[in-house]
Every structure is written in structure tokens, then in C-alpha cells.
Design an enzyme around this catalytic site. Structure first.
Site, mmCIF file in Angstrom:
data_model
loop_
_atom_site.group_PDB
_atom_site.id
_atom_site.type_symbol
_atom_site.label_atom_id
_atom_site.label_comp_id
_atom_site.label_asym_id
_atom_site.label_seq_id
_atom_site.Cartn_x
_atom_site.Cartn_y
_atom_site.Cartn_z
ATOM 1 N N GLY A 179 7.111 -1.598 12.501
ATOM 2 C CA GLY A 179 6.462 -0.295 12.679
ATOM 3 C C GLY A 179 7.397 0.745 13.273
ATOM 4 O O GLY A 179 7.376 1.915 12.879
ATOM 5 N N GLY A 195 9.011 -6.248 8.771
ATOM 6 C CA GLY A 195 8.806 -7.693 8.868
ATOM 7 C C GLY A 195 9.047 -8.450 7.569
ATOM 8 O O GLY A 195 9.799 -9.417 7.527
ATOM 9 N N LYS A 251 0.789 -1.228 0.000
ATOM 10 C CA LYS A 251 0.000 0.000 0.000
ATOM 11 C C LYS A 251 0.821 1.277 0.000
ATOM 12 O O LYS A 251 1.738 1.436 0.805
ATOM 13 C CB LYS A 251 -0.859 0.014 1.261
HETATM 14 C C1 3PG Z 1 5.592 -5.395 16.498
HETATM 15 O O1 3PG Z 1 5.846 -6.584 16.252
HETATM 16 O O2 3PG Z 1 5.136 -4.620 15.646
HETATM 17 C C2 3PG Z 1 5.918 -4.884 17.868
HETATM 18 O O3 3PG Z 1 6.215 -5.934 18.730
HETATM 19 C C3 3PG Z 1 4.801 -4.028 18.402
HETATM 20 O O4 3PG Z 1 3.618 -4.759 18.453
HETATM 21 P P1 3PG Z 1 2.242 -4.054 18.122
HETATM 22 O O5 3PG Z 1 2.264 -3.648 16.682
HETATM 23 O O6 3PG Z 1 1.173 -5.063 18.449
HETATM 24 O O7 3PG Z 1 2.157 -2.825 19.022
HETATM 25 MG MG MG Z 2 3.289 -3.912 14.731
#
Ligand code: 3PG
Ligand code: MG
Length: 398
Positions: free
Chosen positions: A379, A356, A200
Site C-alpha cells: 500500500g 505484495g 481491480k
Molecule cells: C502492510 O502490510 O500493508 C503494512 O504493514 C500496513 O499494514 P495495514 O495495511 O494493516 O495498515
Molecule cells: Mg496493507
């Protein structure tokens, strides 16, 4: 030397916020990727080596209403014990009598893992009373959770106010994450290429805007490229498109031109007749995809085009895959980029990979030890490069 490295933890109980939010197998609860745990080991070992003890606290997943077995950190105890070479103790709650008693009884060299912080809604709310209770468990607060640094939660940010200046600090992982990210953000040797992919445009607008101030080149791949193609009058068939972002895409194109930043889009695409590992495939120009077909990877010409840009760069930031690399037919683009990033690094470039999916890709293709730095932040890394202040970092620096 950093505050953490200079600090002698002898006789101290260190309360460490780690990000052990790791993927678990749905049936066996075995950890399927332990990168984040391994990354925190040096911090833990330094403290134990000094003669201190360690209390680990983390969240796992996004539990909604209180405790849920599948989100219990007890599933991690065995593996953490193995990685540390010592039996890790576990408290079934992160606050309350059991946690307090077990923390108080810890001897030098011992490690206690607390139950999931998010079993309390106070964690995500940043509740000060909850943060204060956590703070009482340790003498020193160490934040090593870069992956959660973009959350202003009780254990990541609010808790810092309950420790004096000399008793709160970043751990080794947080230090190296921040120094790698700062190097790219503020001290990038040019040419600096940012490779941005993913589905996106809307997720990546702010990072692209911020990078327009810094990068020499920006490569745009993945599903988001088709919104840009359509915004420029291209025919994209059934490819992913955010129709409500066409104007945004046009504005970004204009800004890039004004700033003299070269935006690179995939000249051609691997197209498929459906979103499926067994789909029929073909190649087409990315701006002339036939009806009924969709672009699922960058094409062979685009790979060459991107590889050339990457290989002449001295700084490389990579966030987001070039195609649906989980399916073999659509992994060539991401693999070519990973290979080029590794080769450029070999030739002296500094490369930082985060997010990720791109991290999963470098791992899958075996390039994780051939890039300069692989971030544990998804993030958090994105927000860092959007130019935002991360609450987990600000709380300690304050
Ligand atoms: C992630 O994997 O993005 C972090 O551990 C934070 O987790 P969250 O996005 O659930 O706040
Ligand atoms: Mg996250």
C-alpha cells in the site's frame, strides 16, 4: 552521507519503528516470509555496532479488540535473534512498567522487541498521549517502516513531534526505499514502462493517472485488463469486470491518448472454464472470450508483446501480477514478465518491483536478486506512486 549513517549511536537507545508485519503459519506461527525483517537488519546492526541499544516496535496484522495471541510479536523473537546473532528481549506490552523498565535496563549492544502496537486502538487513531509514552522509551527515533509509511499512526508519524530535529531520522531501509521510488518517479530514464496488474481497476486508477504524466508505456495485465476490454466494446465472457468502472476506463484511455502514452493490453488470454487450478483451459483474443469462460492469464501473443516493450525500456516499475500465478496453468504471463524485467535489468535498465503479489511472484520465480530493487511496501508503494505524501515520511521531514 545521510543523517542516519553519520549519526553515532554510542550510548544511545534507538527506538526504531519497523514494519515486521510478516505472514505467519496459522498453526505453528512460524514466519513464512521474513523479507521485511531481513530488510531492517542493516539499520539495527549499524546502531548496535556503534555501541547503541535498540528498541524495536511494530504492528502485526489487524487485531480488533486488544491483545490476541495470534498477533503477538513474541512469535518473532526467535527468528529475529537468529538474524541478528544476539538474544532479543521481549516486553509483553509496548507501553507501561514492563516496557519502561526493560528499555531503561538495556545495555549497549542489546535489543528489546515490544509487543504489538495495535493492541492499543490509540496506535491507529494516532493518539498523541500514546505516542508520547512510546517516545519516552528511547533517546532517538528511527523510522524504518516504509511498508507502514502510508499510515498516520501514533508510532509512524505522530511520535516524531516528541523528538528534536537531530534525534529523529529515517533508517537505512527507508532511505533506500525512498531513493529507489524517487528515482523512478522523478528521474526515470526513458523509455519508462509501468507494468500494472491485479484484479481491480478501482485500486489502480490513481497510480495510472499519475503515471500517465511520467511513463512512456503502461502495460495493463491481470483481471483489471478485462474491464478495459469491455469498455472498448470487447466480449469478455465471465472474466472479472467492474461494471461501475467502465467510464473510468474510457476516461483513462482518452487521457493516455492525449498525453501520448502507449497503453498496452493483452491481445490474447489464457481462458478457463472455472476459477480453479484444474480448470479446462484454452486461448482466445482478450476481446472475444466465449460465454462461460474467463481470462485468468495473458496469452502467448500478449507475453511476446509485453516482453518486447519491457526489453526496450530503461526504467521499469512493476506493481501487480499478470494472471493467477499462484496456479501453475495461469503463471506463464507473470513469469514471462518477471524474466523480461530481469533481462532488461541485466542490460542496464533500472527496475523497481513492489506490491505484495508481484514481490511474491519475483520471489517464487527466483528473480528477486535480478531486479534493481524489491520494495517492502505494498500500500505504501502504491500511494507513493499515486503522488500522495506519505505521513511516515512527512513527519520526519517537517
Ligand atoms: C502492510 O502490510 O500493508 C503494512 O504493514 C500496513 O499494514 P495495514 O495495511 O494493516 O495498515
Ligand atoms: Mg496493507
Amino acid at each position: 552521507m545521510s543523517t542516519f549513517s553519520q549519526y553515532n549511536f554510542k550510548g544511545q537507545k534507538a527506538l526504531i519503528r519497523v514494519d515486521f508485519n510478516v505472514p505467519l503459519d496459522k498453526k505453528t506461527f512460524a514466519i513464512t516470509d521474513d523479507t521485511r525483517i531481513k530488510a531492517a537488519v542493516p539499520t539495527i546492526k549499524k546502531i548496535l555496532g556503534d555501541g547503541g541499544s535498540v528498541i524495536l516496535m511494530s504492528h502485526l496484522g489487524r487485531p480488533k479488540e486488544g491483545p490476541e495471541d495470534k498477533y503477538s510479536l513474541k512469535h518473532l523473537v526467535g527468528h529475529i535473534s537468529e538474524l541478528l546473532g544476539t538474544n532479543v528481549q521481549f516486553a509483553n506490552d509496548c507501553i507501561g512498567k514492563e516496557a519502561v523498565d526493560k528499555a531503561a535496563a538495556l545495555k549497549p549492544g542489546e535489543v528489546l522487541l515490544l509487543e504489538n502496537l495495535r493492541f492499543y486502538k490509540e496506535e491507529e487513531k494516532g493518539d498523541a498521549g500514546f505516542a508520547e509514552k512510546l517516545s519516552k522509551l528511547g533517546d532517538v527515533y528511527v523510522n524504518d517502516a516504509f511498508g507502514t509509511a502510508h499510515r498516520a499512526h501514533a508510532s509512524t508519524a505522530v511520535i516524531a513531534q516528541f523528538f528534536p530535529r537531530d534525534k529523529k531520522m529515517f533508517g537505512l531501509l527507508m532511505e533506500s526505499e525512498v531513493s529507489s521510488a524517487e528515482k523512478v518517479m522523478n528521474n526515470a530514464e526513458k523509455p519508462f514502462v509501468a507494468i500494472i496488474g491485479g484484479a481491480k481497476v478501482s485500486d489502480k486508477i490513481l497510480i495510472i493517472e499519475n503515471l500517465l504524466e511520467r511513463a512512456t508505456d503502461i502495460i495493463i495485465g491481470g483481471g483489471m485488463a478485462y474491464t478495459f476490454e469491455k469498455a472498448q466494446g470487447g466480449k469478455i465472457g465471465n472474466s472479472l469486470c467492474e461494471d461501475d468502472r467502465l467510464d473510468t476506463a474510457r476516461e483513462l484511455l482518452k487521457k493516455a491518448e492525449a498525453k501520448g502514452v502507449c497503453l498496452h493490453f493483452p491481445s490474447d488470454s489464457v481462458i478457463a472454464d472455472k476459477f480453479d487450478a484444474a480448470a479446462l483451459t484454452s486461448n482466445a483474443p482478450s476481446n472475444n472470450i466465449p460465454d462461460g469462460w474467463m481470462g485468468l492469464d495473458v496469452g502467448p501473443n500478449a507475453c511476446q508483446q509485453f516482453v518486447n516493450v519491457i526489453k526496450r525500456s530503461k526504467t521499469i516499475l512493476w506493481n501487480g501480477p499478470m494472471g493467477v500465478f499462484e496456479m501453475e496453468k495461469f503463471q506463464h504471463g507473470t513469469k514471462s514478465v518477471a524474466t523480461a524485467v530481469a533481462e532488461a535489468t541485466q542490460d542496464g535498465a533500472f527496475s523497481l518491483v513492489g506490491g505484495g503479489d508481484s514481490v511474491a511472484a519475483v520471489n517464487q520465480f527466483g528473480f528477486n536478486d535480478q531486479v534493481s530493487y524489491v520494495s517492502t511496501g505494498g500500500g505504501a508503494m502504491l500511494e507513493f506512486f499515486e503522488g500522495k505524501e506519505l505521513p511516515g515520511i512527512a513527519a520526519i521531514n517537517k
